[in-house]
Design an enzyme around this catalytic site. Sequence first.
Site, short mmCIF file in Angstrom:
data_model
loop_
_atom_site.label_atom_id
_atom_site.label_comp_id
_atom_site.label_asym_id
_atom_site.label_seq_id
_atom_site.Cartn_x
_atom_site.Cartn_y
_atom_site.Cartn_z
N LYS A 275 -9.18 15.23 4.11
CA LYS A 275 -8.21 14.28 4.66
C LYS A 275 -7.77 13.32 3.54
CE LYS A 275 -11.89 11.14 6.19
NZ LYS A 275 -12.52 10.44 7.32
N ARG B 200 -14.83 4.59 18.56
CA ARG B 200 -13.53 4.90 17.98
C ARG B 200 -12.88 5.99 18.82
NH1 ARG B 200 -13.34 6.69 11.75
NH2 ARG B 200 -14.31 8.57 12.65
N TYR C 294 5.45 -11.22 -16.23
CA TYR C 294 5.96 -12.15 -15.23
C TYR C 294 5.08 -13.40 -15.15
CZ TYR C 294 8.99 -8.49 -13.29
OH TYR C 294 9.96 -7.54 -13.12
N MET D 277 5.60 -3.12 -11.00
CA MET D 277 5.75 -1.98 -10.10
C MET D 277 5.53 -0.67 -10.84
SD MET D 277 9.04 -0.82 -7.82
CE MET D 277 9.04 -2.30 -6.82
#
Length: 383
Positions: free
Chosen positions: A36, A135, A275, A323
């Site tokens: 998964k 769950r 930045y 980014m």
Amino acid sequence: MLHSSYIEISKSALQNNIHFIKGIIGPNVQLSSVIKGNAYGHGIEQFAPLAQASGIRHFSVFSADEAERLLQSLPKPTTLMIMGYIGNEALEWAIANDIEFFVFDIDRLEEATKVAKKLGKQAKVHIEVETGMNRTGFESSELPQTINSLINASDYISLQGVCTHFAGAESYQNHERIMAQVASFKQQVQQLKRNSLTPAQLHTACSAAMVAYPETHYDMVRIGIMQYGFWPSPETFRQYISQQEEKIDPLRRIINWKSNVMAIKHVSHGEYIGYGTSFQAPRDMTLAIVPVGYAWGYSRNLSNLGHVLIKGVRANVVGTINMNGMMVDITDIPDVQKHEEVVLLGVQGSESITVASFGELSTQLNYELLTRLPVNIPRLIVD
């Protein structure tokens, strides 16, 4: 290469890990490879065929879309099991393709029965029972109705398994809760058997339970994180290693994440880097610009904290991670050239950067960091 970074998946490391896991569970317990979360970030399409070639004959996924990707990726037939999401509209596809799936509510059981009847083919289901995780899973109070439904649908439902999931087997502080779950599971299995419902398999253990609670191995274990070379927790590793004469980690990480130096920049003492004002150069500095940022899974929380390997030397991340890029300090690493290899995760020379070190710096789990690696980073198979 078109991409700004790539991931290497080691075939020999995976074979080592599978051999180690099989040594723990023995020859009579099946190993289900849990893939998964895009094979925990390693890539379903790349990892699954490699695992199959290494002897894996059973795979577990979370959802129907992962099962479809897996089905298209494997060169040989195998057993696929969906542990979580499968919409009612996908049940026909799953049953037609002999894909097994968890059933944890009456709606799914009834829909599976209808579809199986329509196809004239049995649905292969695993009944998940609630034991304390809270769950998914049938509550004990729902079991009588579930039993009646299974008996009435015996022509269309094949009871492949009964299962549950433990709530934190990686930590001893959950020991009493886990033992209560084990007792509850046994009780509910006996209730099924008293009604002539005998599953082909019982399975409860994840990686942590496999190590910490050997009595939970039953017929099959569902192993995720350990096949990739990571321990579920430091506590699980300590528990295992304390019982061994040789104090060496038997697992090998199968992943290496690499990029390269995009540009080299010289910055004067006192200048701010990137930045904002989070980092001011304490001296004249030389920086390597690496084209990987938070859009590529390198957490912004690692700004001024993370490090990479260049020429086998650790280089600190300086300034705020962008980014699509980051700046690293190479002032004390001589002769770094443009296009030089950069290791973001893994080994270079005698140094290594582990996922655990990422986790400690960014407060993220191994699991979270790995599964956040974008799908479109190329995964390459290496020896």
